[in-house]
Write a protein that holds these residues in place. Structure first.
Motif, PDB file in Angstrom:
ATOM      1  N   ILE B 100     -16.992  13.177  -3.127  1.00  0.00           N
ATOM      2  CA  ILE B 100     -16.954  13.491  -4.554  1.00  0.00           C
ATOM      3  C   ILE B 100     -18.296  13.145  -5.188  1.00  0.00           C
ATOM      4  O   ILE B 100     -18.616  11.982  -5.403  1.00  0.00           O
ATOM      5  N   THR B 102     -19.275  13.263  -8.086  1.00  0.00           N
ATOM      6  CA  THR B 102     -19.130  12.492  -9.323  1.00  0.00           C
ATOM      7  C   THR B 102     -19.226  10.992  -9.074  1.00  0.00           C
ATOM      8  O   THR B 102     -19.881  10.269  -9.827  1.00  0.00           O
ATOM      9  N   ILE B 103     -18.547  10.522  -8.036  1.00  0.00           N
ATOM     10  CA  ILE B 103     -18.508   9.086  -7.776  1.00  0.00           C
ATOM     11  C   ILE B 103     -19.901   8.576  -7.410  1.00  0.00           C
ATOM     12  O   ILE B 103     -20.383   7.584  -7.952  1.00  0.00           O
ATOM     13  N   ILE B 106     -21.967   8.460 -10.548  1.00  0.00           N
ATOM     14  CA  ILE B 106     -21.627   7.337 -11.437  1.00  0.00           C
ATOM     15  C   ILE B 106     -22.283   6.055 -10.924  1.00  0.00           C
ATOM     16  O   ILE B 106     -22.921   5.319 -11.673  1.00  0.00           O
TER      17      ILE B 106
END
Lengths: 220, 220
Positions: B100, B102-103, B106
């Motif tokens: 992912i 996104t992770i 982040i």
DNA sequence: CAACTATTCAATAGATTTATTGAATAGTTT
DNA sequence: AAACTATTCAATAAATCTATTGAATAGTTG
């Protein structure tokens, strides 16, 4: 972004992906797709879910980026996005088997009620191969064998086994394997083989486990 | 029991255990309990959840047999049931980080906004130890160090680091580690150390990862 | 380009999950 | 035994998940 917000985001994302796994049917689909890619219709048949329901579950897996999609003629094929998906499923599976007595009991009860045979682990099979004559028998559907199988294994899907027994050498011990610890093709095969006078055992784990361990395979 | 019923039961049980993991707060709790056992109150403080809510989440984990409970004076302590729980959490964590975007983003964004330092993997640290002078610094709370730590590491919890700098040899490279890839104590420590003129990097993973790999540890 | 077909979408009702509140409990300490 | 305290329980409302139904869609095939 402070520390708390950071943690909330990270654990939140990880929970989202875990939720995508947290459903009986989706786990079964992942276990199936670990063997080979399949169309929605085929997944629907194998799991006994309706087409629409199968599709919805696949959408959930797709949104979580756990599966990839390709079109093949009129059909749309789904496959696992990468080996980390299988690794996570394997970790959950092993957590369940080792931790939850209920699961171990369900598996043992079901197997023992019908097939009272020993099984062999991957490590044991590796030793057997190194030190003697063993015939490795893949009893999964042929598509799955074609996608990838244990090196030097023979493919006889379980439905054809009864009529193709003569293809197997009677002097060797036969180790039958299928999808994984919850797949009973291998148990059924061993039952049939032993009845026919062969020396046979099942492999506890499945092809994807063998592959993940870096042992010799033939891929397509 | 037929084949379909068998599968429904097995995948059903596995989904139940997966559901117990599929919540941001429960994942955070597991990540915390991988370091050391803790009381409900301590878990509540660390996660920012109310006592009642923390307790409810712990009940979910307990029902799924993922944690064990012991009483310690007036307090009730929770700990991970066995290493398979950490293994499953680690597999999910790695699936998330690698799969992912996104992770990964982040984590990188948060770190880079504040601390622009290199990190070191476990494999790299093992080489460093073999081939030169390295000081391994554990910046987790002292309880966690006492429960178990990397062999020959020094404990200086992050809150005390500023006042205890002199305990660290200035000529060695310092590798700071904490709970795992989402723990920022180590980043904060490296920032402080570099500012004070030390050569320092963080370890990417945490103590439980090191321990699981069978590398040298000191346990209590 | 029309017909076909595998797949997806949308709507919905029932079931499950979650955080909050305030009260209850069990075990320890005095 | 009474007081105390950490933890759990019970009730509830909002949010989310799930299977079903029937219609819509997109892409292929003839």
């Amino acid at each position: 972004m402070n520390k708390r917000e950071f943690k909330d985001k990270v654990y939140g994302e990880l929970a989202t992906i875990t939720k995508a796994l947290a459903n009986p049917h989706r786990l079964e689909i992942i276990d199936l797709l670990a063997q080979s890619d399949y169309s929605v219709e085929q997944i629907s048949t194998q799991t006994g879910l309706s087409m629409a329901n199968t599709s919805q579950h696949l959408q959930v897996l797709k949104t979580a980026q756990l599966v990839d999609v390709t079109r093949n003629g009129n059909y749309i094929h789904y496959k696992l996005a990468d080996s980390n998906v299988f690794k996570a499923w394997k970790a959950l599976r092993e957590l369940g088997i080792e931790r939850i007595a209920t699961i171990d009991k369900i598996v043992k009860d079901f197997r023992q009620s019908k097939f009272k045979f020993e099984s062999v682990t991957i490590d044991e099979l590796v030793h057997k191969i190194a030190s003697g004559k063993v015939t490795i028998l893949d009893v999964r559907p042929e598509v799955e064998y074609r996608t990838g199988h244990i090196a030097d294994s023979i493919s006889i899907p379980f439905d054809e086994l009864a009529t193709r027994l003569k293809e197997l050498p009677k002097r060797n011990e036969i180790i039958a394997y299928c999808r994984g610890p919850f797949c009973v093709f291998a148990d059924e095969a061993v039952a049939l083989l032993v009845k026919a006078g062969y020396k046979a055992k099942r492999l506890e784990e499945g092809f994807p486990d063998w592959h993940l361990m870096g042992l010799p395979v033939e891929l397509n």
